[in-house]
Design an enzyme around this catalytic site. Structure first.
Site, PDB file in Angstrom:
ATOM      1  N   ARG A   1       0.810  -1.219   0.000  1.00  0.00           N
ATOM      2  CA  ARG A   1       0.000   0.000   0.000  1.00  0.00           C
ATOM      3  C   ARG A   1       0.845   1.272   0.000  1.00  0.00           C
ATOM      4  O   ARG A   1       0.536   2.223  -0.713  1.00  0.00           O
ATOM      5  CB  ARG A   1      -0.893   0.019   1.238  1.00  0.00           C
ATOM      6  CG  ARG A   1      -2.022  -0.986   1.162  1.00  0.00           C
ATOM      7  CD  ARG A   1      -2.767  -1.002   2.458  1.00  0.00           C
ATOM      8  NE  ARG A   1      -4.004  -1.762   2.317  1.00  0.00           N
ATOM      9  CZ  ARG A   1      -4.956  -1.808   3.236  1.00  0.00           C
ATOM     10  NH1 ARG A   1      -4.801  -1.142   4.363  1.00  0.00           N
ATOM     11  NH2 ARG A   1      -6.033  -2.505   3.041  1.00  0.00           N
TER      12      ARG A   1
ATOM     13  N   GLU B   1     -13.776   6.165  16.696  1.00  0.00           N
ATOM     14  CA  GLU B   1     -12.648   6.754  15.966  1.00  0.00           C
ATOM     15  C   GLU B   1     -12.183   8.059  16.621  1.00  0.00           C
ATOM     16  O   GLU B   1     -11.038   8.475  16.424  1.00  0.00           O
ATOM     17  CB  GLU B   1     -13.044   6.987  14.501  1.00  0.00           C
ATOM     18  CG  GLU B   1     -11.858   7.372  13.645  1.00  0.00           C
ATOM     19  CD  GLU B   1     -12.132   7.367  12.153  1.00  0.00           C
ATOM     20  OE1 GLU B   1     -13.060   6.664  11.701  1.00  0.00           O
ATOM     21  OE2 GLU B   1     -11.410   8.058  11.419  1.00  0.00           O
TER      22      GLU B   1
HETATM   23  C1  LIG Z   1     -15.853   4.481   3.457  1.00  0.00           C
HETATM   24  C2  LIG Z   1     -15.321   3.867   4.712  1.00  0.00           C
HETATM   25  C3  LIG Z   1     -15.077   2.511   4.777  1.00  0.00           C
HETATM   26  C4  LIG Z   1     -14.593   1.931   5.952  1.00  0.00           C
HETATM   27  N1  LIG Z   1     -14.398   0.582   5.997  1.00  0.00           N
HETATM   28  C5  LIG Z   1     -14.037   0.000   7.163  1.00  0.00           C
HETATM   29  C6  LIG Z   1     -13.943  -1.412   7.286  1.00  0.00           C
HETATM   30  O1  LIG Z   1     -14.212  -2.150   6.342  1.00  0.00           O
HETATM   31  N2  LIG Z   1     -13.576  -1.934   8.479  1.00  0.00           N
HETATM   32  C7  LIG Z   1     -13.284  -1.157   9.570  1.00  0.00           C
HETATM   33  O2  LIG Z   1     -12.957  -1.678  10.636  1.00  0.00           O
HETATM   34  N3  LIG Z   1     -13.375   0.189   9.470  1.00  0.00           N
HETATM   35  C8  LIG Z   1     -13.746   0.777   8.319  1.00  0.00           C
HETATM   36  N4  LIG Z   1     -13.849   2.145   8.254  1.00  0.00           N
HETATM   37  C9  LIG Z   1     -13.608   2.943   9.466  1.00  0.00           C
HETATM   38  C10 LIG Z   1     -14.795   2.779  10.429  1.00  0.00           C
HETATM   39  O3  LIG Z   1     -15.986   2.716   9.682  1.00  0.00           O
HETATM   40  C11 LIG Z   1     -14.897   3.945  11.421  1.00  0.00           C
HETATM   41  O4  LIG Z   1     -13.668   4.162  12.067  1.00  0.00           O
HETATM   42  C12 LIG Z   1     -15.946   3.657  12.489  1.00  0.00           C
HETATM   43  O5  LIG Z   1     -17.162   3.258  11.907  1.00  0.00           O
HETATM   44  C13 LIG Z   1     -16.161   4.908  13.326  1.00  0.00           C
HETATM   45  O6  LIG Z   1     -17.296   4.748  14.136  1.00  0.00           O
HETATM   46  P1  LIG Z   1     -17.712   5.934  15.110  1.00  0.00           P
HETATM   47  O7  LIG Z   1     -19.001   5.568  15.726  1.00  0.00           O
HETATM   48  O8  LIG Z   1     -16.579   6.283  15.975  1.00  0.00           O
HETATM   49  O9  LIG Z   1     -17.904   7.188  14.160  1.00  0.00           O
HETATM   50  P2  LIG Z   1     -18.994   7.458  12.964  1.00  0.00           P
HETATM   51  O10 LIG Z   1     -19.600   6.194  12.485  1.00  0.00           O
HETATM   52  O11 LIG Z   1     -18.295   8.320  12.018  1.00  0.00           O
HETATM   53  O12 LIG Z   1     -20.124   8.251  13.751  1.00  0.00           O
HETATM   54  C14 LIG Z   1     -19.919   9.553  14.243  1.00  0.00           C
HETATM   55  C15 LIG Z   1     -21.278  10.258  14.321  1.00  0.00           C
HETATM   56  O13 LIG Z   1     -21.096  11.530  14.953  1.00  0.00           O
HETATM   57  C16 LIG Z   1     -21.923  12.485  14.321  1.00  0.00           C
HETATM   58  N5  LIG Z   1     -21.376  13.811  14.599  1.00  0.00           N
HETATM   59  C17 LIG Z   1     -20.235  14.372  14.131  1.00  0.00           C
HETATM   60  N6  LIG Z   1     -20.069  15.591  14.667  1.00  0.00           N
HETATM   61  C18 LIG Z   1     -21.127  15.812  15.487  1.00  0.00           C
HETATM   62  C19 LIG Z   1     -21.527  16.898  16.319  1.00  0.00           C
HETATM   63  N7  LIG Z   1     -20.794  18.016  16.412  1.00  0.00           N
HETATM   64  N8  LIG Z   1     -22.683  16.799  17.018  1.00  0.00           N
HETATM   65  C20 LIG Z   1     -23.460  15.680  16.933  1.00  0.00           C
HETATM   66  N9  LIG Z   1     -23.119  14.620  16.154  1.00  0.00           N
HETATM   67  C21 LIG Z   1     -21.968  14.694  15.449  1.00  0.00           C
HETATM   68  C22 LIG Z   1     -21.901  12.080  12.857  1.00  0.00           C
HETATM   69  O14 LIG Z   1     -23.026  12.578  12.156  1.00  0.00           O
HETATM   70  C23 LIG Z   1     -21.894  10.544  12.960  1.00  0.00           C
HETATM   71  O15 LIG Z   1     -23.192  10.020  12.902  1.00  0.00           O
HETATM   72  C24 LIG Z   1     -14.324   2.743   7.078  1.00  0.00           C
HETATM   73  C25 LIG Z   1     -14.555   4.120   7.018  1.00  0.00           C
HETATM   74  C26 LIG Z   1     -15.055   4.685   5.851  1.00  0.00           C
HETATM   75  C27 LIG Z   1     -15.299   6.163   5.816  1.00  0.00           C
END
Ligand SMILES: Cc1cc2nc3c(=O)[nH]c(=O)nc-3n(C[C@H](O)[C@H](O)[C@H](O)COP(=O)(O)OP(=O)(O)OC[C@H]3O[C@@H](n4cnc5c(N)ncnc54)[C@H](O)[C@@H]3O)c2cc1C
Length: 566
Positions: free
Chosen positions: A286, A374
């Site tokens: 990569r 994340e």
């Molecule tokens: C296209 C893509 C593919 C991926 N594929 C993989 C994979 O195959 N395997 C893997 O392990 N990981 C993968 N990842 C990474 C993984 O999906 C993320 O790290 C993980 O889902 C993050 O989860 P989270 O709940 O922390 O954040 P998120 O799912 O990003 O949720 C954060 C939430 O916070 C909300 N938010 C943001 N700011 C505010 C605010 N100020 N006030 C209120 N709400 C707010 C957003 O609207 C969102 O709903 C991928 C990421 C992407 C973008």
């Protein structure tokens, strides 16, 4: 001003936030689950389509200690070992719980099917066919949140401030996207699960709300950030033609599996010019693929959208159909016929290893303020293994929710109206000023910031470019009060953009300042002017705000025997 009370407030409803809400509610807490977008449909979780890593041992013998060893190796000495252990140890329980809640993990002979992925020494990556993992995970959690009593879901409210008094988190201030008004939320504990920051970059795999607001909110509340320089760039993200409803990072496993050829804008193979031996095998690593693509673009030999072509035409249709399954028809629906045309790919910002600094209970140094998903920094060190991010969201989310409920049981100091004053003053000034005529709109400045970050703080960095970026970001922060916003209150996206930009600029400054200070190359942080990895920099960088100034210090990676030398 609308005001709500709950035991636990969860900010962000992706995988981490929804799991946190469920865990807090089943521990007996009343929960408010807030999202800037629709609950369970914003952020990264719902977009992820590939795999989730957990040492279930269903496909072959495996153990969380082996998963941990792989995670630490990928992290190049910088993992917070306590967090990495929690992630790897806790993964199987979460995957099996999701299974019981109805996630349809792909199965083989009755057990959950697991595949290998780069960096994993065992077949431990689960998935939902075909490229449906994230939507399935988000769908399961959305359903479970809906079925769990005690969780109040609120969509379309962006949190713009965490309310803190005397080192204790008491809730938050939110901006309603609908009516442009502020609302206050009082809680015994707050979980920040508002995701990553890859939308700081012009080229990203992110959705709309991933501009680093979680980091900025935590920093301003008095919490610390860690490892902010470590942004993972995915080497062959999709650039063109337009791809709707599909994961922009979907190409990598197919390239490895089938041997996709990388061609420059002149349709020449080029990877071998940069030290690889890709010809005939088409499986360059990569980092080499990223470097080679960007150097071809720099030399004026890129594809029309500034990347390279990924070509599968040398592979017969039958093999393509067998490997891609129904995905090939979804590609055709997007007008992409792999038997006839190559696609354009290039490095894109994909994940952030850095983030909010927490302890093993997911608590920041601000009492009652937790983080999950994340948004948390440290578990993956200098680079992340594929599949670890969703596991991290589920494991840390559950843990943060449980810890927050326990904290809330000891009661919360009373709310004080004055806590919301900083946000009220900002909003009033913005509405009164409406910016000087001719001034830029916040969305325009967001685009400028994204371009700046891509060009100056992207996959390959130099001190000169980073210093220039830092200077411009600081100017942009000074220019914030003068930006233009539309007059109307309801559905005023300028105001939402302005608050988002304010957070983006602070997070961007953290990334750039940390990248400038790390004078070495390690994992995802690559400096063209400091190509070597320096053993004395096997340290994490911690950032905090002191009197409005960003201050940093180096610490020994947490969970090690050595003491914090901060
Ligand atoms: C296209 C893509 C593919 C991926 N594929 C993989 C994979 O195959 N395997 C893997 O392990 N990981 C993968 N990842 C990474 C993984 O999906 C993320 O790290 C993980 O889902 C993050 O989860 P989270 O709940 O922390 O954040 P998120 O799912 O990003 O949720 C954060 C939430 O916070 C909300 N938010 C943001 N700011 C505010 C605010 N100020 N006030 C209120 N709400 C707010 C957003 O609207 C969102 O709903 C991928 C990421 C992407 C973008």
């Amino acid at each position: 001003m609308p005001h709500l009370e709950s035991d636990v407030l969860v900010v962000g409803a992706g995988g981490a936030g929804m799991y946190a809400a469920i865990a807090a509610a089943r521990a007996g807490a009343s929960v408010v689950l807030l999202d800037k977008s629709l609950v369970g449909r914003g952020g990264a979780t719902v977009m992820a389509q590939m795999t989730v890593a957990a040492a279930l041992g269903h496909q072959e013998p495996d153990d969380w200690t082996l998963h941990l060893a792989d995670t630490l190796k990928a992290g190049r000495g910088l993992c917070n070992e306590e967090l990495a252990e929690l992630l790897c140890r806790g993964g199987p329980e979460r995957i099996l719980e999701m299974d019981a809640w109805g996630t349809r993990w792909a199965r083989e002979g009755g057990h959950i099917k697991q595949e290998t992925a780069p960096g994993h020494s065992r077949k431990r990556c689960c998935y939902v066919d075909f490229l449906a993992t994230g939507p399935a995970v988000a769908g399961t959690l959305r359903r479970k949140v809906g079925e769990t009593s005690g969780i109040r879901r609120i969509s379309n409210v962006a949190v713009v401030q965490i309310a803190v008094k005397g080192g204790r988190a008491l809730g938050a201030v939110g901006l309603s996207v609908r009516d442009g008004r502020l609302a206050t939320f009082h809680a015994g504990a707050v979980v920040l699960a508002a995701g990553g920051l890859t939308r700081l970059y012009a080229r990203n795999s992110a959705s709309a709300n991933m501009g680093g607001e979680a980091c900025a909110l935590a920093l301003e509340a008095g919490a610390e950030l860690v490892d902010m320089e470590f942004v993972q760039f995915f080497p062959i993200g999709h650039l063109a033609p337009r791809l709707v409803g599909m994961d922009p990072i979907m190409w990598d496993p197919f390239r490895y599996k089938l041997g996709g050829r990388l061609l420059n804008g002149r349709l020449e193979e080029f990877v071998d010019r940069y030290g690889g031996t890709d010809f005939g095998r088409y499986t360059a690593t990569r980092d080499l693929a990223s470097y080679a693509i960007l150097k071809e673009v720099e030399a004026g030999r890129g594809s029309p959208h500034g990347g390279a072509y990924l070509d599968f035409r040398h592979i017969g249709e039958a093999r393509l159909r067998e490997a891609f399954g129904p995905v090939i028809d979804r590609l055709l629906a997007n007008g992409i016929d792999l038997t006839k045309t190559p696609v354009e790919v290039g490095p894109i910002a994909h994940y952030h290893m850095g983030g909010i600094r927490v302890d093993g209970k997911m608590e920041t140094r601000i009492e009652g303020l937790y983080a999950a998903g994340e948004a948390v920094g440290g578990a993956n060190g200098a680079n992340r293994l594929s599949g670890n991010a969703i596991t991290e969201a589920l494991v840390f989310g559950e843990r943060a929710g449980r810890s927050a409920a326990a904290r809330a049981r000891s009661g919360a100091p009373p709310w004080e109206a004055s806590l919301a004053e900083p946000s009220i003053e900002r909003l009033d000034a913005l509405k009164k000023g409406k910016g000087s005529p001719g001034a830029a709109w916040p969305a325009m400045v967001q685009s400028e910031l994204q371009r700046l970050m891509w060009e100056n703080a992207g996959p390959f960095r130099t001190g000169g470019k980073l210093a220039a970026a830092l200077e411009r970001i600081r100017e942009m922060r000074d220019e914030l009060p003068d930006l233009r916003v539309g007059a109307a209150g309801a559905y005023n996206l300028d105001i939402q953009d302005w608050f988002e930009l304010r957070a983006m600029l602070l997070s961007a400054e953290c990334v750039v300042q940390s990248a400038l200070a790390r004078r070495e190359s390690r994992g995802a942080h690559q400096r063209e002017d400091f190509a070597e990895t320096r053993p004395e920099l096997e340290r994490n960088q911690v950032l905090e705000l002191r009197d409005g100034r960003l201050c940093s210090r180096w610490i020994t990676p947490m969970g090690r025997v050595e003491a914090d030398r901060g």
